[in-house]
Design a protein around this motif. Structure first.
Motif, short mmCIF file in Angstrom:
data_model
loop_
_atom_site.label_atom_id
_atom_site.label_comp_id
_atom_site.label_asym_id
_atom_site.label_seq_id
_atom_site.Cartn_x
_atom_site.Cartn_y
_atom_site.Cartn_z
N ILE A 56 -12.11 5.51 -4.92
CA ILE A 56 -10.51 5.21 -5.15
C ILE A 56 -10.04 4.71 -3.88
O ILE A 56 -9.06 4.22 -3.46
CB ILE A 56 -9.95 6.78 -5.16
CG1 ILE A 56 -8.69 6.49 -5.29
CG2 ILE A 56 -10.48 8.31 -3.91
CD1 ILE A 56 -8.82 5.75 -6.86
N GLU A 57 -10.73 5.31 -2.38
CA GLU A 57 -9.88 4.52 -1.32
C GLU A 57 -9.98 3.12 -1.31
O GLU A 57 -9.40 2.62 -0.17
CB GLU A 57 -10.50 5.27 -0.12
CG GLU A 57 -10.66 6.95 -0.33
CD GLU A 57 -8.85 7.71 -0.43
OE1 GLU A 57 -8.23 6.92 -0.51
OE2 GLU A 57 -9.23 8.57 -1.48
N ILE A 66 -9.28 -2.81 -6.73
CA ILE A 66 -8.54 -1.57 -8.40
C ILE A 66 -9.07 -3.26 -8.81
O ILE A 66 -9.32 -4.14 -9.80
CB ILE A 66 -6.95 -2.24 -7.54
CG1 ILE A 66 -6.20 -1.65 -6.69
CG2 ILE A 66 -6.16 -2.40 -9.22
CD1 ILE A 66 -5.10 -1.98 -6.55
N ASN A 115 -0.43 -3.44 -4.32
CA ASN A 115 -0.71 -2.58 -3.97
C ASN A 115 -0.04 -0.62 -4.29
O ASN A 115 -0.09 -0.15 -3.68
CB ASN A 115 -1.58 -1.98 -2.72
CG ASN A 115 -2.97 -3.34 -2.62
OD1 ASN A 115 -3.21 -4.16 -3.49
ND2 ASN A 115 -2.81 -3.42 -1.81
N THR A 145 -7.44 -1.51 0.54
CA THR A 145 -6.62 -0.49 0.14
C THR A 145 -6.70 -1.29 -1.46
O THR A 145 -7.58 0.11 -2.56
CB THR A 145 -6.05 0.36 -0.02
OG1 THR A 145 -4.63 -0.67 0.15
CG2 THR A 145 -5.56 1.13 1.31
N GLY A 146 -6.35 -1.90 -1.78
CA GLY A 146 -6.53 -2.57 -3.13
C GLY A 146 -7.59 -3.65 -3.42
O GLY A 146 -7.48 -3.92 -4.61
N GLY A 147 -8.78 -3.77 -2.74
CA GLY A 147 -9.69 -4.75 -3.31
C GLY A 147 -10.98 -4.48 -4.15
O GLY A 147 -11.65 -4.99 -4.85
N ASP A 197 0.54 -1.26 0.22
CA ASP A 197 0.01 0.05 0.18
C ASP A 197 0.34 1.12 0.03
O ASP A 197 0.73 2.30 0.63
CB ASP A 197 -1.30 0.08 0.88
CG ASP A 197 -1.80 -1.51 1.10
OD1 ASP A 197 -2.13 -1.87 0.33
OD2 ASP A 197 -1.94 -1.77 2.53
N GLY A 229 -8.87 1.52 -4.25
CA GLY A 229 -9.30 1.03 -5.39
C GLY A 229 -9.85 0.88 -6.72
O GLY A 229 -8.89 0.72 -7.60
N ALA A 230 -10.83 1.48 -6.25
CA ALA A 230 -12.20 0.97 -7.88
C ALA A 230 -11.60 2.90 -8.60
O ALA A 230 -10.84 3.91 -8.66
CB ALA A 230 -13.68 1.28 -6.85
N ARG A 244 0.11 -5.94 -7.26
CA ARG A 244 -0.71 -5.20 -7.74
C ARG A 244 -0.43 -3.59 -7.69
O ARG A 244 0.14 -2.98 -6.81
CB ARG A 244 -2.06 -5.26 -7.05
CG ARG A 244 -3.51 -4.61 -7.11
CD ARG A 244 -4.57 -5.96 -7.43
NE ARG A 244 -4.26 -5.64 -5.46
CZ ARG A 244 -5.36 -6.59 -4.72
NH1 ARG A 244 -5.99 -7.25 -5.42
NH2 ARG A 244 -5.62 -5.86 -3.86
N PHE A 245 -1.07 -2.89 -8.69
CA PHE A 245 -0.97 -1.26 -8.38
C PHE A 245 -1.74 -1.02 -8.92
O PHE A 245 -3.10 -0.99 -8.55
CB PHE A 245 0.26 -0.76 -10.11
CG PHE A 245 1.03 -1.50 -10.26
CD1 PHE A 245 2.87 -0.50 -9.87
CD2 PHE A 245 1.36 -2.25 -10.92
CE1 PHE A 245 4.13 -0.99 -10.24
CE2 PHE A 245 2.91 -3.06 -10.74
CZ PHE A 245 4.17 -2.02 -11.00
N GLY A 246 -2.30 0.60 -8.44
CA GLY A 246 -3.25 1.40 -8.28
C GLY A 246 -3.35 1.74 -9.74
O GLY A 246 -2.99 2.11 -10.49
N ASP A 247 -4.25 1.95 -10.37
CA ASP A 247 -4.60 1.88 -11.11
C ASP A 247 -4.42 3.67 -11.61
O ASP A 247 -4.21 3.09 -13.17
CB ASP A 247 -6.12 2.13 -11.48
CG ASP A 247 -7.19 1.30 -11.63
OD1 ASP A 247 -6.69 0.11 -12.41
OD2 ASP A 247 -8.61 1.13 -10.86
N VAL A 262 -1.11 3.33 -4.47
CA VAL A 262 -2.98 3.71 -4.93
C VAL A 262 -2.97 5.22 -4.34
O VAL A 262 -1.48 6.01 -4.00
CB VAL A 262 -3.87 2.51 -3.47
CG1 VAL A 262 -3.66 1.30 -4.22
CG2 VAL A 262 -2.08 3.03 -2.20
#
Ligand code: SF4
Lengths: 197, 466
Positions: B224-225, B197, A70, B193-195, A18, B227-228, A96-99, A73
């Motif tokens: 977005i918090e 994404i 992550n 936070t990544g769930g 994160d 990850g969406a 995994r990366f923030g979009d 993010v």
């Protein structure tokens, strides 16, 4: 943007999950109106700590960052990507990366290599154990390799993005070739949609 | 027979300009919001390539991230320059700007909706991750980076990879004192936070339908918090009555045509989502974050968690680091944690309803002497309405400072900052390390909890004050 095919280098292990873009480049740095000079602000707050991994001399000059899940993010700030590039990184490997970070990376020529979590863990352990371990991020074959540690893993990258990275293509230029389709679409838009013109 | 589609799929389909298998779709962008921080390099890119802005009439700019919230000149030269550069760029390209001091200036995600610019069925982007806010209107709204800002300025389109859909279904009645902020903090607590994404979240269910537009915006804002990519709520009568009569909303015959179209947007019966998360609203409690990302959250009734009891070693590791940064000891009841600062503001919770909720709690009470309390309305419009309702007087009488609109202490790019080690109860959306000032310690809460905390001096809910 500069084309990027293969990045071969030692790697910096950033064993945290994160890692948000506020950490990669704190907001103090966002007041600049240029695209350059952000390397000094990279992980600015963490670098105050002498033990922080980027401060360790054996990692100086490495072009690959290996991080936990992550990565990137949070905020949309592309300054995070510019900071990593300006500091000298060419690729980041993470499960995994923030979009938005991932999109931003591919648009500026930083390779976001998204690997399987188990592979990411093994690579982190390997580069933590050996600062001199040579790692390769190969955009053409979509592979991350560290032969001396017996590691090889695939990463995801759609074909268009791969081509853009390999050829250093200008995204806007590519889209402008579709000007006719855009114009046609505009002619069909409903008239009630807001306009401030 | 047409196939059943979700709201997200309908929004997507109606904006595809061009697409090919294996490639991202090229989506048309109906509204592009611009602010001073993420746009200068994009305009510079246009200049260097000699490209014009394709649709200045679909582009709207405001100054929000850097602006001081006290009257007077902008003291920081870098902030001043960034604001000036925005002004020059907007002038050169004929873009409508709401600068500092304009009656309609405000946080970009507050002014889009209140001006009626954010409408159902649209695609909305901004160089800011909380653009998901506008999804509350049944729009596909998402944050982009500066290169993408340049791309949209030049082409009014954006190549986008198809995304998965997720339904977050919230059913039941919220208990007294539990708000939209608590719903979204609970959702992020579940997903991490990544769930989210790579997903487009649609918030559904009776709890969401019963929420005001302000509440829905608070929820979509924080997607977005998790990850969406985006969050959204299907448009309904609540949406339509919020929009009717706003400056840029359609009127007359166009309003009727728009309504017909908007009513076709909600997810069809039988449409399926890639993932679903269900939340029972009746069991929710006021939430407060204890860590350094919004997923590290608990209810006000809980204690600071113990990393040693966490099964996942990665989770335990990040909890340990978070607690060290936050200066917290496992097992401490969250209610006993004292704060130095209370921040009421940000694009999550600076709308009129948020200010009303906080004013209700502090009416006739005093902020604890050890606490600095800041109320920063989200826009000029919110500020004026609050003043008409007398909320400013209630807040000031209790000991709050009443400020000019802007992002303020949400990200501390202006002079409103925490000092190192200071602790805040904040209605904003990010408790990242240093977010509100280097070394600052942020706890995210709802406006009601923020107000009660200001009075008590430690984390509290309004009912604790009785
Ligand atoms: S209020 Fe905070 S989160 Fe919202 S746009 Fe401003 S800085 Fe970003």
């Amino acid at each position: 943007m500069e084309p990027v095919r293969v990045v071969t280098s030692r790697a910096v292990p950033l064993d945290r999950s994160d890692v948000d873009t506020d950490q990669i480049i704190p907001s103090d740095w966002l007041k600049r109106v240029e695209r350059t000079g952000f390397g000094k602000g990279l992980f600015a707050e963490w670098r105050d700590d002498r033990d922080f991994v980027l401060n360790q001399p054996e990692h100086a000059g490495a072009a690959i960052l290996v991080a936990g899940p992550n990565f990137g993010v949070g905020s949309s700030r592309e300054h995070a990507v510019w900071a990593l590039l300006d500091y000298g990184f060419r690729a980041v490997v993470a499960p995994r990366f923030g979009d938005i970070f991932r999109n931003n990376s591919t648009r500026s020529g930083l390779v976001p290599a998204q690997v399987e979590p188990a592979f990411g863990r093994r690579l982190l352990d390997a580069v933590s154990a050996d600062a001199d371990l040579e790692v390769t991020v190969d955009v053409e074959r979509r592979l991350v390799e560290a032969p001396a540690a017996g590691l090889e893993g695939r990463f995801e990258l759609d074909e268009l993005t791969q081509r853009r990275l390999l050829e250093g293509l200008d995204d806007v230029g590519l889209t402008l070739r579709r000007a006719d389709a855009i114009k046609e679409f505009e002619d069909r838009r409903p008239s009630w949609l807001p306009s401030v013109g | 027979m047409t196939r059943s589609r979700t709201l997200a799929q309908k929004l997507w389909d109606r904006h595809v300009v061009a697409g090919a298998p294996g490639e991202p779709d090229l989506l048309y962008i109906d509204l592009h919001l611009v602010h001073e921080v993420t746009s200068p390099q994009a305009f510079e890119g246009l200049r260097m390539a000699g490209r014009p802005v394709r649709r200045p009439d679909l582009t709207v700019a405001t100054a929000d991230h850097n602006v001081p919230t006290t009257p007077g000149p902008v003291e920081d030269p870098l902030s001043a320059e960034q604001l000036e550069v925005l002004g020059r760029n907007c002038e050169r390209h004929g873009i409508r700007l709401f600068p500092r001091g304009d009656p309609d200036q405000g946080i970009v995600h507050v002014i889009g909706p209140e001006l009626g610019l954010s409408q159902p069925g649209m695609t909305i982007v901004c160089g800011d991750s909380h653009t998901s806010t506008h999804g509350a209107f049944g729009a596909l709204a998402f944050g982009i980076g500066t290169s993408e800002v340049e791309h949209v300025l030049a082409t009014q389109t954006l190549p986008q990879q198809q995304a998965e859909t997720m339904a977050v279904v919230v059913e039941g009645e919220l208990p007294e004192g539990v708000t939209a902020k608590d719903v979204i903090l609970a959702v992020i607590g579940h997903l991490g936070t990544g769930g989210g994404i790579g997903t487009l979240i649609e918030y559904r269910g009776s709890t969401i339908s019963a929420l005001s537009m302000e509440g829905r915006m608070t929820i979509c804002n924080m997607s977005i918090e998790a990850g969406a990519r985006a969050g959204m709520v299907a448009p309904d009568d609540t949406t339509f009555s919020y929009l009717e009569g706003r400056p840029f909303a359609p009127s007359g015959a166009a309003w009727e045509r728009a309504l017909d179209d908007w009513r076709s947007l909600p997810t069809d019966d039988g449409a399926t989502f890639d993932r679903t998360l269900e939340i029972d609203a009746s069991r929710l409690r006021p939430h407060v974050t204890w860590g350094t990302n919004p997923g590290q959250v608990a209810t006000l009734d809980d204690n600071v968690p113990d990393p040693d009891s966490m099964e996942d070693p990665a989770e335990a590791g990040s909890a340990r680091r978070a607690l060290a940064y936050m200066g917290l000891t496992p097992g401490t009841p969250l209610r006993e944690i004292r704060v130095d600062t209370v921040f009421l503001g940000s694009c999550t919770n600076s709308r009129i309803e948020d200010l009303r909720a906080a004013a209700e709690v502090v009416r006739g009470r005093r902020v604890a002497p050890s606490v600095r309390a800041l109320a920063v309305p989200g826009s000029g419009r919110v500020k004026r309405q609050a003043e008409e309702e007398g909320l400013d007087r209630v807040l000031v009488a209790a000991g709050f400072e009443w400020r000019e609109p802007g992002c303020s202490m949400c990200l501390a790019m202006n002079p409103d900052k925490l000092a190192p080690g200071e602790r805040s109860a904040s209605t904003s959306n990010r408790n990242f390390e240093g977010r509100q000032g280097r070394g600052g310690r942020t706890h995210l809460v709802s406006p009601a909890v923020a107000a009660a905390t200001a009075v008590a001096g430690h984390f509290a809910s309004p009912s604790d004050l009785d």
